[in-house]
Design a protein around this motif. Structure first.
Motif, PDB file in Angstrom:
ATOM      1  N   CYS A  68       0.655  -1.172  -0.087  1.00 32.80           N
ATOM      2  CA  CYS A  68      -0.139  -0.308   0.110  1.00 32.80           C
ATOM      3  C   CYS A  68       0.714   1.706   0.301  1.00 32.80           C
ATOM      4  N   GLU A  69       2.133   1.086   1.122  1.00 35.51           N
ATOM      5  CA  GLU A  69       3.094   2.582   1.299  1.00 35.51           C
ATOM      6  C   GLU A  69       3.578   2.585  -0.557  1.00 35.51           C
ATOM      7  N   ILE A  70       3.870   1.874  -0.805  1.00 34.45           N
ATOM      8  CA  ILE A  70       5.190   1.679  -2.281  1.00 34.45           C
ATOM      9  C   ILE A  70       3.798   2.443  -3.504  1.00 34.45           C
ATOM     10  N   LEU A  71       2.287   2.078  -4.084  1.00 35.55           N
ATOM     11  CA  LEU A  71       2.042   1.961  -4.889  1.00 35.55           C
ATOM     12  C   LEU A  71       1.645   3.624  -4.474  1.00 35.55           C
ATOM     13  N   THR A  72       0.975   3.543  -2.566  1.00 41.41           N
ATOM     14  CA  THR A  72       0.619   5.233  -2.552  1.00 41.41           C
ATOM     15  C   THR A  72       1.770   6.481  -3.356  1.00 41.41           C
ATOM     16  N   GLU A  73       2.585   6.281  -2.933  1.00 44.80           N
ATOM     17  CA  GLU A  73       3.922   6.781  -3.475  1.00 44.80           C
ATOM     18  C   GLU A  73       3.603   7.060  -5.471  1.00 44.80           C
ATOM     19  N   MET A  74       3.298   6.126  -5.941  1.00 51.35           N
ATOM     20  CA  MET A  74       3.436   6.549  -7.295  1.00 51.35           C
ATOM     21  C   MET A  74       2.630   6.498  -7.849  1.00 51.35           C
ATOM     22  N   SER A  75       1.461   6.450  -6.775  1.00 47.90           N
ATOM     23  CA  SER A  75       0.163   6.456  -7.981  1.00 47.90           C
ATOM     24  C   SER A  75      -0.208   8.557  -7.975  1.00 47.90           C
ATOM     25  N   SER A  76      -1.024   8.460  -9.703  1.00 50.24           N
ATOM     26  CA  SER A  76      -1.513  10.031  -9.782  1.00 50.24           C
ATOM     27  C   SER A  76      -2.401   9.819  -8.919  1.00 50.24           C
ATOM     28  N   VAL A  77      -3.949   8.886  -9.102  1.00 55.78           N
ATOM     29  CA  VAL A  77      -5.078   8.999  -8.154  1.00 55.78           C
ATOM     30  C   VAL A  77      -5.502   7.708  -6.695  1.00 55.78           C
ATOM     31  N   ILE A  78      -6.176   8.315  -5.815  1.00 53.73           N
ATOM     32  CA  ILE A  78      -6.190   7.276  -4.685  1.00 53.73           C
ATOM     33  C   ILE A  78      -7.200   6.590  -4.804  1.00 53.73           C
ATOM     34  N   VAL A  79      -8.222   5.231  -4.810  1.00 59.67           N
ATOM     35  CA  VAL A  79      -9.108   5.222  -4.620  1.00 59.67           C
ATOM     36  C   VAL A  79      -9.583   4.264  -3.598  1.00 59.67           C
ATOM     37  N   VAL A  80      -9.685   4.739  -2.395  1.00 61.17           N
ATOM     38  CA  VAL A  80     -10.503   3.581  -1.372  1.00 61.17           C
ATOM     39  C   VAL A  80     -11.286   3.203  -1.336  1.00 61.17           C
ATOM     40  N   LEU A  81     -11.800   1.473  -0.410  1.00 64.99           N
ATOM     41  CA  LEU A  81     -13.057   1.343  -0.347  1.00 64.99           C
ATOM     42  C   LEU A  81     -13.503   1.196   1.216  1.00 64.99           C
ATOM     43  N   VAL A  82     -13.766   1.502   1.781  1.00 67.39           N
ATOM     44  CA  VAL A  82     -14.153   1.414   2.621  1.00 67.39           C
ATOM     45  C   VAL A  82     -15.804   0.595   3.208  1.00 67.39           C
ATOM     46  N   PRO A  83     -15.899  -0.288   3.734  1.00 68.34           N
ATOM     47  CA  PRO A  83     -17.052  -0.655   4.680  1.00 68.34           C
ATOM     48  C   PRO A  83     -17.951   0.976   5.119  1.00 68.34           C
ATOM     49  N   THR A  84     -16.954   1.399   6.108  1.00 62.53           N
ATOM     50  CA  THR A  84     -18.215   2.914   6.766  1.00 62.53           C
ATOM     51  C   THR A  84     -17.216   3.219   6.700  1.00 62.53           C
ATOM     52  N   LEU A  85     -17.650   4.309   6.847  1.00 62.57           N
ATOM     53  CA  LEU A  85     -16.902   5.621   7.237  1.00 62.57           C
ATOM     54  C   LEU A  85     -16.452   5.973   8.304  1.00 62.57           C
ATOM     55  N   ASP A  86     -16.233   5.624   9.413  1.00 69.43           N
ATOM     56  CA  ASP A  86     -16.867   5.977  10.785  1.00 69.43           C
ATOM     57  C   ASP A  86     -15.315   6.027  11.651  1.00 69.43           C
ATOM     58  N   LYS A  87     -15.109   7.350  12.214  1.00 73.75           N
ATOM     59  CA  LYS A  87     -13.809   7.250  13.366  1.00 73.75           C
ATOM     60  C   LYS A  87     -13.376   6.306  14.550  1.00 73.75           C
ATOM     61  N   SER A 129      -9.525   4.354   9.564  1.00 78.54           N
ATOM     62  CA  SER A 129      -9.683   5.474   9.576  1.00 78.54           C
ATOM     63  C   SER A 129      -8.371   5.998   9.761  1.00 78.54           C
ATOM     64  N   VAL A 130      -7.222   5.602  10.616  1.00 81.96           N
ATOM     65  CA  VAL A 130      -6.032   6.099  10.054  1.00 81.96           C
ATOM     66  C   VAL A 130      -5.626   6.448   9.396  1.00 81.96           C
ATOM     67  N   VAL A 131      -5.811   5.067   8.467  1.00 86.49           N
ATOM     68  CA  VAL A 131      -5.478   4.971   7.221  1.00 86.49           C
ATOM     69  C   VAL A 131      -5.718   6.119   6.445  1.00 86.49           C
ATOM     70  N   ILE A 132      -7.199   6.589   6.521  1.00 84.17           N
ATOM     71  CA  ILE A 132      -7.921   7.686   5.872  1.00 84.17           C
ATOM     72  C   ILE A 132      -7.916   8.418   6.030  1.00 84.17           C
ATOM     73  N   GLU A 133      -7.107   9.362   7.371  1.00 86.30           N
ATOM     74  CA  GLU A 133      -6.964  10.868   8.191  1.00 86.30           C
ATOM     75  C   GLU A 133      -5.897  10.700   6.720  1.00 86.30           C
ATOM     76  N   THR A 134      -5.036   9.992   7.043  1.00 87.45           N
ATOM     77  CA  THR A 134      -3.027   9.847   6.507  1.00 87.45           C
ATOM     78  C   THR A 134      -3.441  10.169   5.146  1.00 87.45           C
ATOM     79  N   LEU A 135      -4.363   9.544   4.150  1.00 87.50           N
ATOM     80  CA  LEU A 135      -4.605   9.798   2.048  1.00 87.50           C
ATOM     81  C   LEU A 135      -5.468  11.130   2.496  1.00 87.50           C
ATOM     82  N   TYR A 136      -5.707  11.229   3.174  1.00 87.07           N
ATOM     83  CA  TYR A 136      -6.582  12.544   3.117  1.00 87.07           C
ATOM     84  C   TYR A 136      -5.854  14.154   3.638  1.00 87.07           C
ATOM     85  N   LYS A 137      -4.739  13.487   4.326  1.00 82.97           N
ATOM     86  CA  LYS A 137      -3.655  15.030   4.394  1.00 82.97           C
ATOM     87  C   LYS A 137      -2.611  15.107   3.794  1.00 82.97           C
TER      88      LYS A 137
END
Length: 1431
Positions: free
Chosen positions: A616-635, A640-648
């Protein structure tokens, strides 16, 4: 031990039911294990099952359940899916309670069950009770419930509902009642007993009294307390004894790994758990609650060696590595395994079991599959042991269904047999229990086959680098996603198989709109060099939606680019795909309906990205756009830790939420979220496309495959020493030509095959068609050929060729393969840099020419642009540069030196080794050039030496020669590649030039059925090439076709579509040419292959067409036989052909429109059917030895060189019509010549009488005018009225000019002749007038001479003196008279015969055979010609 307390329970519990008493009559200690989402229940002091929220994950005795039910029941809290190392040993008598929230039936049920099977094993799935919890005010979600019931693993008997607070006693009693029934049923099924439940209870009652049960319970509690105290007082001694047990158990575990099967049974699992029990001196705990993540060291706990183990959508075979022993506070039972070595053994065991099932034991290479075996059966009746071979064979034939091979399991029931149903003796007709019951064994058997992607990845792991490369190339052609990051199944190291991508080339068109004008630009390049945006997809947590299926909708909605759970053959368990990142490219076609306007890479990380952190780290670094699928968006969720990191981060982010119904929400710049709940996939994919387009329209990073080698966390397959050595040798070559114009590389470094070789070929052909003074011409041209060979020798020592041949000789076989492949890869990269520029310039210039033509502009600008266009066309053709040109240069160097016999006295020169080097490559599977495609010539000396070396190494093996012939871009090479797994060059346009041959060995399983050892496949360039024009095309195509058909034991006549017109014409020429080459023993056969025929009934519908084809071929053969005086009645007498059996129809190659269309599976089936026919016919053939094949090439090519006439025509009918026209032309010229002879005969007497002293051209033209007009009228009538006037029209202008030139030359010739006669006559008159004067002078001189010679008595001297004086006198007399020229009768005969249409070859042959011995005595030559033909 059995505890009997049910009677007391019934007295203490309100509203207890009767079934509970029977079920609880005799029950062992029961352990309830709570799994599922932590938010599904309210944990509190009043909760009967769980009255505290401490995450200690250990077995605790429940006093409340004992007080309530009078039974020993313990509870283990595993809510929240704890890590693998936090889980205690699971007791034998256990029940899992899967807690599911009311509105999350399907998602939480699926994720919980998958976590259980993956973490603890499938054997526990039959002990799961699903409990849906809800608040008092909640209503049942019927839709979710129906989805849950639709699951194959779901059972109504193992389903219960209760409140989230779990305070209701009745609900808990009912739950325990269902659990007891489930446990009993599971035990009964496991033990295979059909014992009645009541009987079992009664037996237990009789064998164990209540007092004994109580004693047993007290002993159990005391033993537990004793172990706990020992651990606290003397931990060292306790641990020491445990280590002894651990060592012993490790030995048992190691032994168990050698057994077959991918799962441990219950007994072995329990032994392993006991072996893994060990306490550490220090407490190690990691707190993961979804809100904060405490990890030591960087990269999520790398230093500590502890990885999180999260639920994933699909099973994984890669549990996290656990370092050291783990001790949980107050834990009475120990973890399953406690060392990284044991975890690797688990993985190794499962992988080994999978490989053993597939019978994969050794590394495979391409040589294993470069053999001709039996055709692939188009059936699903495939045994598991044959799965791998069938997969690869189908993949080689471009059948994308290779992923969906159904396996015949030994236990499968035939459709024709009735399914046996075991009926309980107590079951009557009204009992529907069996109907609604869940058959666990049946469900498990369905999962028994291997996951399709496990087959693919297992083959990938067991292949060497070259087979991997070939496999990935074929997968790419099938439009499948390709592995980009691959975890090693044993070490978990991440590897990037960059080498496998090196031979992939992608082509696409970019459409840009500017000022209402759409411009389409073509791009074609090796994919490892392509700079494209990359969109990466990750899944965080478990969900029922398929990420891969959603990605397919973005790339190609008609093809499953990424394998997903709904694909055919998919199973719940897979071992080798979790953590694999696959990549696929979307390539637009430059059309309005393109999904995207430029090439985009899509990357899919399989499995849960919370587990596969590194990828995940390798691909995140090389990607132009990241698409994340989650069952629910809840803190509260761990994601949520990964989502917040990607969001920032600065990367564009799209969050897809499974339990949300919202449309796309643009939260911040380049940040979107999108709901998936109750929305169609089409709707989601369209919205997602728009967002991705929008994000990529702005500034974004780009991805390039080559950059993967720079990532320190990834192991690249190209880093192997053997690969780097091959690359290093290839780089030395490429450095020589780097930066040069590709069109000039061949002239600079490969001079022997350039203009020198073209000139040699031209002169060599002229040597076979000498004119005039044959001996003098032959000597002159032979000398020219030797001079050209001398020049080739002088320029043959280029640095590039020295480096190339030295590398071939010095490198070991494996390094040599890498060297050759790297050389081709790097050379192709040079071409791809220059070719697009040339193509773009060509397109621009052509557009300018078209504009000027539309304006009817005839200025110098148009001529200049057309000249520029021609130069670009030549540059485009010369810009092609590959390994074949280097091998061709080797051949020319060898031929030049061998011809001149320039051997060094000191040592053996390098060039003598060239045939041996080429032979080694040919034997190893490399195609070798048979006919030079640029010069159109066969290098006989080189080919002969090459085949002799092959014979030296293999022996004089028998081969079956299979050749292919067809028009340009009709799919010849593609068909051969699919049939035999070869790699001939393929693409639109003129790829293959000339002819190539490749050896394909027969496999051991079919070798005994044939009388030969190899199939020698000959691939040829396409006929009717657009870059050749006019007669050059005809002559080249007819010559090539005759060579290929004559060479092969069987020739595949490849036709694009249903109309065989083009190939009919070529075949007629071939037949006539073969008739003329009587000295060469040939026995060819052919099969017609119609490609791109969409109608499945084409064979039946075209019966009449096939009959007409047969009739036309027979008619043309008879016509050719008449022309060539051969005893042949039908086409099959010359080329073996059965019109009913030897005409095949192929489906179209592509299933849609390229570049995104996959190959059509029907095409692969057609190829296999054709292969069956070829092998069936080949059984009747003895083939041909390699030495005989060598001689056949020599004889056939020499015969072709001597043949010239027939190759200039389109078909046999044209030859016949042309010959008939030449006969008429002879008649017309004879009519003119006859009339001119009459005129001459009339003028000679007048000249002799002195009545005519001058002849004017006008007079002769006037005298010939009437006859000339008659001839021209006769010619015009012939061209207009003859039955073959449609064919004659192409020669009308030519023959009208010929007759006009003949007439003019005839008149001029007669005038010259008459002028000479007049001059001779005038000289005679002048001589007569001076006769008296000459006589007197002669008398006077005679007297003087007699007086001078009177003293000489020697007669000889007197005669010599007289002759000298006489010759002097005669010279004086005739000084003003033109001498009479000698008559060259042979030359005049040749001219007349050629004017009559007799071929030069026939004249030469007749002279050699002395058939023309009476030529001078024949007056009318046209009759002579006919007489000769009758002879």
């Amino acid at each position: 031990m059995m505890l009997n307390t049910s009677r007391s329970v019934r007295k203490n519990v309100q509203d207890g039911n009767e079934n509970m008493s029977a079920m609880n009559a005799v029950t062992p200690p029961l352990t309830l294990i709570l799994i599922g989402n932590k938010n599904s229940i309210e944990i509190g002091s009043k909760n009967i099952l769980l009255d505290h929220d401490q995450e200690i994950h250990e077995k605790e005795f429940s006093s409340r359940l004992y007080d309530l039910l009078g039974r020993q029941i313990s509870v283990i809290n595993l809510l929240g899916f704890p890590r693998f190392d936090m889980i205690p040993v699971i007791p034998e008598h256990r029940a899992f309670i899967l807690l599911v929230s009311n509105d999350q039936h399907e998602n939480q049920y699926t994720s919980g069950l998958q976590w259980l099977e993956k973490t603890l094993g499938k054997e526990h799935s039959s002990h799961v009770m699903t409990v849906v919890t809800q608040d008092d005010s909640d209503e049942n979600s019927e839709n979710e419930l129906q989805n849950l019931k639709a699951k194959s693993s779901f059972s109504e008997k193992r389903y219960h509902t209760c409140t989230r607070s779990m305070m209701d006693i009745n609900e808990i009693i009912t739950l325990l009642e269902k659990i007891d029934a489930m446990v009993f049923e599971s035990r009964r099924m496991t033990e295979g007993k059909e014992t009645n439940l009541d009987e079992t209870l009664r037996t237990a009652d009789e064998t164990e009294s209540p007092d004994e049960a109580e004693d047993a319970f007290e002993y159990f509690m005391e033993e537990e307390n004793r172990i706990s105290r020992l651990a606290e007082v003397n931990p060292g001694q306790y641990q020491s004894s445990e280590k002894g047990q651990e060592k012993e158990s490790e030995n048992k575990l190691k032994a168990s790994f050698d057994n077959e099967g991918s799962h441990m049974n219950d007994d072995s699992r329990e032994q392993s758990k006991e072996a893994g029990q060990k306490k550490s001196e220090t407490e190690t705990r990691e707190h993961v609650d979804g809100k904060d993540l405490e990890m030591n060291g960087e990269d999520g706990g790398k230093k500590s060696g502890i990885n999180t183990w999260e639920p994933s959508q699909e099973p994984s075979t890669q549990p996290p590595t656990i370092s050291g022993a783990l001790q949980m506070k107050g834990n009475k039972e120990k973890p399953l395994y406690n060392s990284s070595g044991e975890h690797e053994q688990i993985i190794s065991r499962e992988t080994k079991a999978l490989f053993e099932r597939l019978e994969l034991r050794n590394k495979w290479s391409p040589a294993e599959f470069l053999k001709t075996g039996p055709p692939i059966k188009q059936t699903n009746d495939v045994l598991e042991k044959d799965l791998v071979c069938t997969f690869l064979q189908r993949l080689w034939t471009l059948d994308y269904r290779a992923r969906y091979i159904a396996v015949r399991i030994a236990s499968d029931v035939s459709d024709s047999k009735a399914v046996q149903v075991t009926k309980n003796k107590d079951t009557d007709k009204g009992d529907f229990g069996a109907l609604y019951s869940t058959n666990t064994e049946s469900d498990q058997s369905k999962e028994n086959h291997v996951h399709p992607m496990d087959v693919q990845m297992a083959v990938f792991h067991c292949s060497d680098s070259f087979l991997k490369q070939k496999m990935i190339t074929k997968l790419s052609q099938c439009q499948y996603a390709l592995p980009l990051l691959v975890p090693d199944p044993l070490t978990s190291n991440i590897e990037c198989p960059l080498w496998t991508f090196r031979q992939l080339t992608k082509t696409w068109k970019i459409s840009t709109i500017k000022e209402n004008t759409t411009t389409v630009t073509m791009k074609s390049m090796p994919i490892y060099k392509a700079q494209t945006p990359m969109v990466s997809f990750f899944r965080l947590g478990s969900m029922s939606l398929s990420k891969s299926q959603l990605m397919n909708a973005l790339i190609n909605d008609r093809h499953d680019t990424f394998f997903h759970r709904n694909c055919k053959g998919s199973t719940k368990s897979r071992h080798l795909m979790d953590g694999v990142a696959e990549i696929a490219w979307y390539c637009p076609a430059g059309k309005p309906n393109d999904f995207f306007t430029d090439c985009i890479a899509f990357c899919n990380l399989h499995g849960d990205s919370l587990v596969n952190v590194k990828q995940c780290e390798i691909l995140t670094e090389m990607s132009s756009v990241i698409v994340v699928l989650v069952p629910t968006l809840d803190k509260s969720q761990e994601s949520s830790v990964v989502i917040e990191t990607l969001y920032k981060s600065s990367k564009p982010l799209i969050i897809l939420i499974a339990d949300n119904e919202c449309s796309a929400v643009h939260m911040e710049p380049q940040k979107y979220k999108l709901g998936l709940k109750e929305r169609s996939q089409t709707n989601v994919s369209e919205e997602l496309k728009k967002i991705i387009k929008s994000l990529l329209s702005g500034p974004h990073t780009s991805f390039r495959l080559e950059t993967m080698a720079k990532d320190s966390g990834v192991k690249v397959d190209e880093d192997q020493k053997i690969c780097q050595e091959g690359k290093s040798a290839a780089m030395k070559l490429v450095q020589l030509v780097k930066g040069m114009d590709v069109a000039k590389i061949k002239d600079t470094f490969l001079p022997c095959q350039g203009q020198l070789w073209y000139d040699w070929c031209k002169i060599n052909k002229e040597l076979h068609h000498l004119k005039g003074d044959i001996e003098r011409e032959k000597a002159q041209k032979t000398h020219q050929l030797m001079e050209l060979r001398e020049k080739q020798c002088k320029v043959s020592n280029s640095k590039l060729m020295r480096l190339f041949t030295q590398s071939l000789q010095s490198l070991p076989p494996k390094e040599r393969e890498y060297f050759l492949t790297w050389t081709q890869i790097l050379i192709d990269a040079l071409s791809t840099d220059d070719l697009p520029l040339i193509l773009q310039k060509y397109d621009e210039t052509w557009s300018e020419v078209l504009v000027l033509k539309k304006k009817h502009d005839k200025s110098d600008l148009l001529k200049h642009k057309q000249t520029e266009l021609e130069l670009l066309s030549k540059k485009l053709q010369s810009a092609t540069f590959g390994l074949e040109h280097i091998f061709r240069e080797m051949g020319q160097i060898y031929e030049a030196h061998q011809t001149l016999r320039k051997l060094s006295l000191s040592r053996q020169p390098d060039w003598t080794k060239y045939p041996e080097l080429a032979a080694d490559l040919m034997i190893s599977g490399h195609p070798m050039e048979l006919m030079d495609g640029d010069a159109g010539h066969v290098p006989l000396i080189w080919i002969s030496s090459l085949l002799k070396e092959v014979i030296q190494k293999l022996g004089d093996q028998r081969v079956f020669v299979l050749s292919v012939l067809g028009v340009q871009s009709s799919g010849k090479s593609t068909m051969l590649n699919a049939m035999f797994g070869l790699q001939f060059a393929v693409s639109a346009g003129r790829c293959t030039k000339g002819a190539y041959m490749q050896l394909v060995k027969l496999s051991e399983e079919i070798k005994d059925n044939y009388k030969f050892d190899y199939i020698l496949v000959v691939d040829t360039e396409g006929l009717r090439a657009l870059e050749l024009a006019g007669n050059a095309t005809l002559h080249h195509d007819n010559e090539l076709a005759t060579f290929v058909v004559g060479l092969g034991n069987m020739t595949l006549i490849n036709i694009f579509g249903e109309n065989p017109a083009d190939m009919q014409d070529v075949l007629q020429i071939v037949v006539q040419a073969l008739m003329r080459m009587k000295k060469v023993e040939l026995s060819p056969s052919c099969v017609f292959v119609h490609q791109n025929v969409t109608d499945i009934t084409a064979a039946e519908k075209n019966m009449d067409g096939k009959r007409r084809l047969q009739e036309k071929l027979d008619k043309m053969t008879q016509l050719a036989a008449k022309e060539e005086v051969c005893d042949v009645e039908c086409f099959s007498d010359v080329i073996a052909f059965d019109v009913q059996k030897d005409v095949k129809y192929f489906a179209q190659l592509w299933e849609g429109s390229p570049p995104m269309a996959p190959p059509n599976p029907g095409y692969s089936e057609s190829v296999q059917e054709l292969k069956s026919i070829i092998l069936s016919k080949a059984k009747e053939s003895t083939g041909i030895t390699l030495s005989h094949f060598n001689n056949k090439i020599q004889d056939l090519w020499n015969a072709l060189m001597n043949e010239q006439f027939v190759f200039s025509f389109k078909n046999t009918q044209e030859i016949a019509v042309y010959r008939k026209l030449e006969v008429q032309y002879g008649n017309w010229t004879w009519a003119l010549r006859s009339e001119m002879l009459n005129i001459e005969n009339q003028l000679y007497p007048r000249i002799e009488k002195g009545q005519l002293d001058k002849v004017e051209l006008s007079y002769l033209n006037k005298e010939m005018s009437e006859t000339y007009e008659e001839v021209t009228k006769s010619m015009s009538d012939y061209f207009e009225d003859d039955k073959d006037k449609e064919l004659l029209v192409q020669w009308r202008g030519q023959f009208e000019n010929k007759i006009k030139e003949f007439h003019e030359e005839l008149v001029r010739g007669v005038k010259r002749k008459l002028d000479e006669v007049i001059e001779q006559n005038n000289a005679r008159k002048k001589l007569d007038n001076k006769k008296t004067e000459f006589e007197n002078n002669l008398l006077q001189k005679s007297k003087e001479l007699a007086h001078h010679l009177k003293c000489i008595d020697d007669e000889e001297k007197l005669e010599a003196q007289f002759n000298d004086v006489w010759s002097h006198w005669v010279k004086e007399l005739t000084s003003d008279t033109k001498p009479i020229e000698n008559i060259n009768l042979e030359k005049d005969q040749l001219v007349v015969l050629q004017e009559l249409g007799v071929e030069r070859g026939l004249i030469d042959e007749s002279k050699r055979s002395e058939r023309y011995k009476n030529l001078s005595n024949t007056g009318v030559y046209s009759h002579y010609k006919n007489a000769v033909r009758k002879d």
